[in-house]
Design a protein around this motif. Structure first.
Motif, mmCIF file in Angstrom:
data_model
loop_
_atom_site.group_PDB
_atom_site.id
_atom_site.type_symbol
_atom_site.label_atom_id
_atom_site.label_comp_id
_atom_site.label_asym_id
_atom_site.label_seq_id
_atom_site.Cartn_x
_atom_site.Cartn_y
_atom_site.Cartn_z
ATOM 1 N N ARG A 129 0.837 -1.200 0.000
ATOM 2 C CA ARG A 129 0.000 0.000 0.000
ATOM 3 C C ARG A 129 0.875 1.255 0.000
ATOM 4 O O ARG A 129 1.970 1.266 0.563
ATOM 5 N N LEU A 131 1.247 4.761 1.594
ATOM 6 C CA LEU A 131 0.811 5.396 2.836
ATOM 7 C C LEU A 131 1.086 6.897 2.745
ATOM 8 O O LEU A 131 2.243 7.319 2.738
ATOM 9 N N PRO A 154 -8.969 2.120 -2.148
ATOM 10 C CA PRO A 154 -8.792 1.736 -0.738
ATOM 11 C C PRO A 154 -7.920 0.509 -0.524
ATOM 12 O O PRO A 154 -7.331 0.354 0.554
ATOM 13 N N THR A 157 -4.073 2.073 -1.031
ATOM 14 C CA THR A 157 -3.659 3.314 -0.391
ATOM 15 C C THR A 157 -4.098 3.304 1.071
ATOM 16 O O THR A 157 -4.973 2.537 1.473
ATOM 17 N N GLY A 158 -3.487 4.163 1.857
ATOM 18 C CA GLY A 158 -3.870 4.301 3.249
ATOM 19 C C GLY A 158 -3.291 5.586 3.815
ATOM 20 O O GLY A 158 -2.452 6.238 3.186
ATOM 21 N N TYR A 183 -9.410 5.247 6.463
ATOM 22 C CA TYR A 183 -8.180 5.036 5.704
ATOM 23 C C TYR A 183 -6.962 4.697 6.580
ATOM 24 O O TYR A 183 -5.911 4.350 6.045
ATOM 25 N N ALA A 185 -3.940 3.442 8.352
ATOM 26 C CA ALA A 185 -3.178 2.213 8.183
ATOM 27 C C ALA A 185 -1.880 2.204 8.975
ATOM 28 O O ALA A 185 -1.235 1.142 9.078
#
Length: 261
Positions: A129, A131, A154, A157-158, A183, A185
């Motif tokens: 992901r 971030l 989603p 990504t985070g 979102y 993370a």
């Protein structure tokens, strides 16, 4: 919550030394800053990447994230940003890291969203992901949430909540978490002298509302990575990270979600 420590706090130490510090203080992970000085960067060969991964895994640690420096919203050529981010995602895949940190460095969510969409296929294929940190021109949770909503990816990504920056830009921790909740993370924890003097200080001795943030995260059931980002690379006069990690470990222990029977 799982405790990690960023190699930003370990200038000149190298991977072996960082592993030693992390294991000594009971960390579960290492956040690896991508820079030639740390020995971990996109220029590593396949054999060198395998050796980094082997060393970390042999110490029973995980790589919590790669701290990259791609400026995902910065004005300019898309191709350059997309290529740089793709290289960092591939490095993360080789090292077994679940995410790559990026900075906004721009305030137009449409620009960043376009680039996040462009790398989504690669990120999904690798299981990594992107971030986006609450930082610089998108320092608040509201701003980062707007970018991630615009990206609409989603799975790949985070949000990375650096506890310092939204607060010093006058966004309360409650508002930050409310915005980032869909979102969130990753969390970076630190303390600083004040909103205007960001010199790092030991956990609990500065002005960052760490207790408030911890209570909010516990109430939300956050059980992901918490990384101590002790910025000794930028503030070489501050204490070694060895002296700060016990406070970070205590904070994580205090605010980890309570187990239910």
């Amino acid at each position: 919550m799982k405790l990690s420590v960023s190699t930003l706090g370990l200038p000149g130490v190298g991977l072996d030394g960082a592993i030693e510090v992390a294991t000594k203080h009971g960390c579960q992970g290492l956040e690896l800053r991508l820079h030639p000085d740390t020995g971990v960067h996109v220029g590593l060969s396949a054999d060198e990447r395998a050796e980094v991964r082997r060393k970390v895994e042999a110490a029973n640690l995980e790589i919590s994230a790669l701290a990259g420096y791609v400026r995902v919203c910065e004005p300019g050529d898309d191709a350059e940003k997309i290529e740089a981010l793709t290289q960092e995602l591939r490095l993360a895949g080789d090292l077994g890291a679940p995410g790559v940190r990026v900075f906004p460095r721009g305030d137009d969510p449409a620009v960043g969203a376009r680039r996040l969409k462009a790398v989504a296929g690669t990120a999904r294929e690798l299981g990594v992901r992107v971030l986006v940190e609450t930082h610089d021109l998108m320092a608040t949770g509201q701003a980062v949430a707007g970018l991630l909503e615009a990206a609409g990816e989603p799975d790949t990504t985070g949000a990375l909540w650096d506890l310092l920056h939204p607060w010093r830009h006058d966004e309360s921790p409650a508002r930050t978490l409310e915005a980032l909740a869909p979102y969130l993370a990753y969390v970076q924890v630190k303390d600083a002298v004040s909103a205007h003097d960001t010199t790092p200080v030991p956990m609990g001795s500065g002005s960052v509302p760490l207790d408030e943030c911890g209570e909010l995260l516990r109430a939300a059931g956050y059980d992901g990575w918490v990384s101590l980002e002790w910025e000794r690379t930028w503030y070489p006069h501050v204490a070694p990270v060895d002296e700060i990690l016990p406070g970070a470990a205590a904070w994580v222990s205090r605010y980890a979600p309570k187990e239910t029977a």
